[in-house]
Design a protein around this motif. Structure first.
Motif, PDB file in Angstrom:
ATOM      1  N   PRO A  40       0.835  -1.208   0.000  1.00 38.78           N
ATOM      2  CA  PRO A  40       0.000   0.000   0.000  1.00 38.78           C
ATOM      3  C   PRO A  40       0.866   1.253   0.000  1.00 38.78           C
ATOM      4  O   PRO A  40       1.998   1.245   0.479  1.00 38.78           O
ATOM      5  N   LEU A  41       0.337   2.339  -0.542  1.00 36.62           N
ATOM      6  CA  LEU A  41       1.054   3.614  -0.594  1.00 36.62           C
ATOM      7  C   LEU A  41       0.296   4.637   0.242  1.00 36.62           C
ATOM      8  O   LEU A  41      -0.877   4.903   0.005  1.00 36.62           O
ATOM      9  N   ARG A  42       1.006   5.223   1.214  1.00 34.49           N
ATOM     10  CA  ARG A  42       0.402   6.201   2.130  1.00 34.49           C
ATOM     11  C   ARG A  42       0.949   7.582   1.793  1.00 34.49           C
ATOM     12  O   ARG A  42       2.125   7.848   1.956  1.00 34.49           O
ATOM     13  N   VAL A  43       0.050   8.459   1.326  1.00 37.24           N
ATOM     14  CA  VAL A  43       0.442   9.774   0.802  1.00 37.24           C
ATOM     15  C   VAL A  43      -0.175  10.879   1.659  1.00 37.24           C
ATOM     16  O   VAL A  43      -1.376  10.861   1.944  1.00 37.24           O
ATOM     17  N   LEU A  44       0.656  11.847   2.044  1.00 36.97           N
ATOM     18  CA  LEU A  44       0.197  13.049   2.727  1.00 36.97           C
ATOM     19  C   LEU A  44       0.384  14.230   1.782  1.00 36.97           C
ATOM     20  O   LEU A  44       1.360  14.272   1.038  1.00 36.97           O
ATOM     21  N   ALA A  45      -0.527  15.188   1.803  1.00 35.21           N
ATOM     22  CA  ALA A  45      -0.404  16.306   0.860  1.00 35.21           C
ATOM     23  C   ALA A  45      -0.961  17.580   1.472  1.00 35.21           C
ATOM     24  O   ALA A  45      -1.922  17.556   2.256  1.00 35.21           O
ATOM     25  N   ALA A  84       3.778   7.191   7.253  1.00 42.87           N
ATOM     26  CA  ALA A  84       3.387   7.548   5.887  1.00 42.87           C
ATOM     27  C   ALA A  84       4.613   7.385   5.000  1.00 42.87           C
ATOM     28  O   ALA A  84       5.750   7.389   5.475  1.00 42.87           O
ATOM     29  N   ASP A  85       4.383   7.241   3.709  1.00 43.26           N
ATOM     30  CA  ASP A  85       5.479   6.981   2.774  1.00 43.26           C
ATOM     31  C   ASP A  85       6.043   8.238   2.148  1.00 43.26           C
ATOM     32  O   ASP A  85       7.251   8.352   1.950  1.00 43.26           O
ATOM     33  N   VAL A  86       5.171   9.181   1.812  1.00 43.57           N
ATOM     34  CA  VAL A  86       5.632  10.371   1.096  1.00 43.57           C
ATOM     35  C   VAL A  86       4.708  11.535   1.390  1.00 43.57           C
ATOM     36  O   VAL A  86       3.510  11.353   1.627  1.00 43.57           O
ATOM     37  N   GLY A  87       5.285  12.737   1.399  1.00 41.81           N
ATOM     38  CA  GLY A  87       4.501  13.950   1.578  1.00 41.81           C
ATOM     39  C   GLY A  87       4.671  14.860   0.371  1.00 41.81           C
ATOM     40  O   GLY A  87       5.746  14.937  -0.216  1.00 41.81           O
ATOM     41  N   ILE A  88       3.596  15.556   0.003  1.00 43.79           N
ATOM     42  CA  ILE A  88       3.631  16.571  -1.047  1.00 43.79           C
ATOM     43  C   ILE A  88       3.343  17.892  -0.350  1.00 43.79           C
ATOM     44  O   ILE A  88       2.214  18.160   0.053  1.00 43.79           O
ATOM     45  N   PRO A  90      -4.920  14.718  -6.986  1.00 44.93           N
ATOM     46  CA  PRO A  90      -6.014  13.818  -7.399  1.00 44.93           C
ATOM     47  C   PRO A  90      -5.890  13.333  -8.841  1.00 44.93           C
ATOM     48  O   PRO A  90      -6.148  12.164  -9.124  1.00 44.93           O
ATOM     49  N   ALA A  91      -5.473  14.225  -9.741  1.00 45.62           N
ATOM     50  CA  ALA A  91      -5.312  13.811 -11.139  1.00 45.62           C
ATOM     51  C   ALA A  91      -4.200  12.775 -11.273  1.00 45.62           C
ATOM     52  O   ALA A  91      -4.318  11.807 -12.032  1.00 45.62           O
ATOM     53  N   ALA A  92      -3.110  12.958 -10.505  1.00 38.92           N
ATOM     54  CA  ALA A  92      -2.002  12.003 -10.553  1.00 38.92           C
ATOM     55  C   ALA A  92      -2.431  10.654  -9.982  1.00 38.92           C
ATOM     56  O   ALA A  92      -2.074   9.599 -10.518  1.00 38.92           O
ATOM     57  N   ILE A 139      -4.104   2.877  -2.195  1.00 43.90           N
ATOM     58  CA  ILE A 139      -3.507   4.175  -1.881  1.00 43.90           C
ATOM     59  C   ILE A 139      -4.309   4.853  -0.773  1.00 43.90           C
ATOM     60  O   ILE A 139      -5.535   4.963  -0.860  1.00 43.90           O
ATOM     61  N   TYR A 140      -3.597   5.285   0.261  1.00 44.44           N
ATOM     62  CA  TYR A 140      -4.195   6.084   1.335  1.00 44.44           C
ATOM     63  C   TYR A 140      -3.765   7.529   1.115  1.00 44.44           C
ATOM     64  O   TYR A 140      -2.572   7.818   1.041  1.00 44.44           O
ATOM     65  N   LEU A 141      -4.715   8.440   1.026  1.00 46.47           N
ATOM     66  CA  LEU A 141      -4.427   9.833   0.728  1.00 46.47           C
ATOM     67  C   LEU A 141      -5.033  10.726   1.807  1.00 46.47           C
ATOM     68  O   LEU A 141      -6.228  10.638   2.084  1.00 46.47           O
ATOM     69  N   GLU A 142      -4.196  11.570   2.406  1.00 45.35           N
ATOM     70  CA  GLU A 142      -4.655  12.440   3.488  1.00 45.35           C
ATOM     71  C   GLU A 142      -4.187  13.864   3.274  1.00 45.35           C
ATOM     72  O   GLU A 142      -3.080  14.098   2.787  1.00 45.35           O
TER      73      GLU A 142
END
Length: 298
Positions: A92-97, A141-145, A107-109, A122-125
């Motif tokens: 799973p991919l955990r993304v913070l933005a 979490a794995d990555v932050g934007i 969202p488009a990506a 994908i977990y998106l927060e």
């Protein structure tokens, strides 16, 4: 026995002859015969009785075959798992933005990513910087934007793109006649201003420290979406980041870029103690491409 020996022995057990085993494995019959003979010498037992072109498995061969099937099923599971990981479903991919990046760019990506990796999870927060730092540092979490730079060991950052400033206003406003707006005209309007400790507020204060002070500040906000909602309702005009201006869709809202607007960067933030997955890199590539396309469109 190594995996190749296991494969040859299993094929011979399934087909009952070295010729058929050779066809099954797409190799020569003498090669299969030599391999079976080598296995028997190595084990010190006879595995097959030869006669009339067929091989009759001995009891020892049947006992070995039962174990071989368990190994083979394990190999199949490994292969299935590897294919699932390649398809994006294994990890799973955990993304913070930051909130502004979640209106359109991220969202488009994610939509593009899930189209190419339909089994991905994908977990998106939406997270503010302080919470992003904590979750990434702890490996939660794995990555932050982030639309702000983050200087917090052990986290590392790389630039993905940039954002600038736009003016949002109610549809029908005189600003709609312009392709872009000077800040000197914006301050003549009722202003919906950002709190000074927000990313937008800091950028505005840094680049327009005196000019915006001339405007009439009627409302102060902390969110670009709230500023857009107020502008759409006719409460005034607001200087917001162009990510929010582009992504906040409302039939009563218009926006125009600000002339000679300063730019601020958007970052990928990650913890180098936890290596990136292929799925994460695929998402980052899409986000970077989206920022590049936005810059080319002006």
């Amino acid at each position: 026995m190594n995996l190749r020996q296991i494969e040859v022995f299993r094929a011979t057990m399934l087909t009952g002859s070295t010729a058929d085993a050779a066809r099954l494995l797409h190799v020569s019959q003498p090669g299969i015969s030599r391999m079976i003979g080598h296995i028997e010498v190595q084990l010190g037992v006879r595995l097959f009785e030869r006669g009339k072109g067929r091989l009759r498995p001995t009891p020892e061969a049947h006992a070995l075959y039962a174990e071989v099937e368990q190994v083979y099923r394990g190999v199949q599971r490994i292969d299935e798992r590897a294919k699932a990981i390649k398809a994006g479903s294994g990890v799973p991919l955990r993304v913070l933005a930051s909130p502004s990046t979640l209106l359109e760019i991220v969202p488009a990506a994610v939509a593009s990513l899930t189209a190419d990796y339909p089994d991905s999870l994908i977990y998106l927060e939406s997270q503010l910087v302080r919470d992003m730092v904590r979750l990434l540092s702890n490996g939660e979490a794995d990555v932050g934007i982030s639309n702000l730079p983050i200087d917090h060991p052990p986290l590392v950052s790389e630039v993905l793109g940039s954002w600038s400033l736009s003016c949002v206003f109610q549809r029908g406003h005189r600003f709609e006649r312009e392709a872009s707006l000077p800040i000197s005209e914006i301050v003549k309007e009722k202003l919906i201003a950002f709190s000074p400790d927000t990313p937008q507020g800091r950028l505005v204060a840094e680049h327009y420290p005196h000019t915006l002070g001339q405007g009439t500040r009627r409302i102060e906000v902390r969110s670009g979406q709230v500023a857009c909602a107020l502008a759409a309702a006719g409460a005034g005009v607001a200087v917001v980041d162009n990510l929010t201006a582009r992504g906040w869709h409302h039939d009563q809202l218009s926006f125009r870029p600000i002339r000679r607007s300063p730019k601020s960067l958007v970052y990928r933030v990650r913890n180098p103690d936890f290596p990136s997955s292929a799925l994460e890199q695929a998402l980052i590539d899409r986000i970077r491409l989206a920022f590049r396309g936005m810059a080319q469109r002006g």
